[in-house]
Design a protein around this motif. Structure first.
Motif, short mmCIF file in Angstrom:
data_model
loop_
_atom_site.label_atom_id
_atom_site.label_comp_id
_atom_site.label_asym_id
_atom_site.label_seq_id
_atom_site.Cartn_x
_atom_site.Cartn_y
_atom_site.Cartn_z
N TRP A 68 -4.49 4.85 0.75
CA TRP A 68 -5.51 4.06 1.35
C TRP A 68 -6.30 3.79 0.16
O TRP A 68 -6.58 3.74 -0.96
CB TRP A 68 -6.39 5.01 2.19
CG TRP A 68 -6.93 6.30 1.64
CD1 TRP A 68 -6.31 7.45 1.34
CD2 TRP A 68 -8.10 6.52 0.89
NE1 TRP A 68 -7.14 8.38 0.72
CE2 TRP A 68 -8.19 7.60 0.56
CE3 TRP A 68 -9.38 5.57 0.69
CZ2 TRP A 68 -9.42 8.10 -0.26
CZ3 TRP A 68 -10.49 6.02 0.09
CH2 TRP A 68 -10.39 7.18 -0.49
N TRP B 3 0.79 -1.10 0.03
CA TRP B 3 0.02 -0.06 0.01
C TRP B 3 0.83 1.34 -0.03
O TRP B 3 0.69 2.08 0.48
CB TRP B 3 -0.96 0.28 1.10
CG TRP B 3 -2.05 -1.11 0.73
CD1 TRP B 3 -1.98 -2.39 1.56
CD2 TRP B 3 -2.94 -1.17 0.24
NE1 TRP B 3 -2.96 -3.28 0.97
CE2 TRP B 3 -3.69 -2.52 0.08
CE3 TRP B 3 -3.54 -0.42 -1.00
CZ2 TRP B 3 -4.76 -2.80 -0.73
CZ3 TRP B 3 -4.66 -0.63 -1.89
CH2 TRP B 3 -5.25 -1.88 -1.79
N PHE C 252 -7.44 6.19 7.57
CA PHE C 252 -6.14 6.90 7.07
C PHE C 252 -6.25 8.06 7.68
O PHE C 252 -4.98 8.61 8.23
CB PHE C 252 -6.25 6.80 5.69
CG PHE C 252 -5.22 7.32 4.84
CD1 PHE C 252 -4.01 6.24 4.96
CD2 PHE C 252 -4.82 8.63 4.60
CE1 PHE C 252 -2.75 6.75 4.19
CE2 PHE C 252 -3.72 9.25 4.03
CZ PHE C 252 -2.66 8.06 3.84
N LEU D 127 -11.80 5.85 3.88
CA LEU D 127 -10.50 6.69 4.25
C LEU D 127 -10.35 7.35 5.56
O LEU D 127 -9.39 7.81 5.96
CB LEU D 127 -10.64 8.02 3.24
CG LEU D 127 -11.42 9.28 3.54
CD1 LEU D 127 -10.67 10.43 3.42
CD2 LEU D 127 -12.68 9.27 2.71
#
Length: 122
Positions: A29, A19, A36, A33
């Protein structure tokens, strides 16, 4: 059908790259979200920059295919900036460009550089 295949290839590339963006190596992400945003303490607008996208190493317009060998995961910012140029750079040349800008401290605003300083690959 094509969109589903591309989503699958994007997720596979994200996993393969832990990632991390193919170009800037900052975290990305996928999906929700909010975790994150909470993890990094940034705004929704700032987090949108780091959304995972499928990046064609060889662009479709140049004959690139939707295949695992041609798809990498890139953050929205790196992907978009590559293709906004009048004559987009190749994936390799864009990676060099991003690397130079990072080294100069000109790829991210200072407060975002500080947020991700401990997260970047050395």
């Amino acid at each position: 059908m094509k969109a589903k295949r591309l989503k699958t290839l994007r997720i596979l590339a994200g996993v393969r790259q832990s990632w991390r963006c193919h170009y800037c190596w900052f975290p990305m992400w996928e999906g929700d979200l909010n975790p994150f945003i909470a993890r990094y303490g940034i705004s929704k607008r700032e987090a949108m920059r780091f959304q995972c996208t499928a990046e064609h190493v060889r662009a479709r317009c140049d004959g690139g295919e939707d295949s695992a060998a041609n798809i990498v995961a890139a953050c929205r910012a790196c992907n978009g900036l590559r293709h906004r140029r009048k004559k987009p750079l190749s994936a390799d040349d864009h990676a060099v460009h991003v690397g130079k800008r990072l080294a100069e401290g000109r790829w991210l605003p200072a407060h975002l550089r500080a947020v991700f300083a401990k997260e970047r690959r050395c």
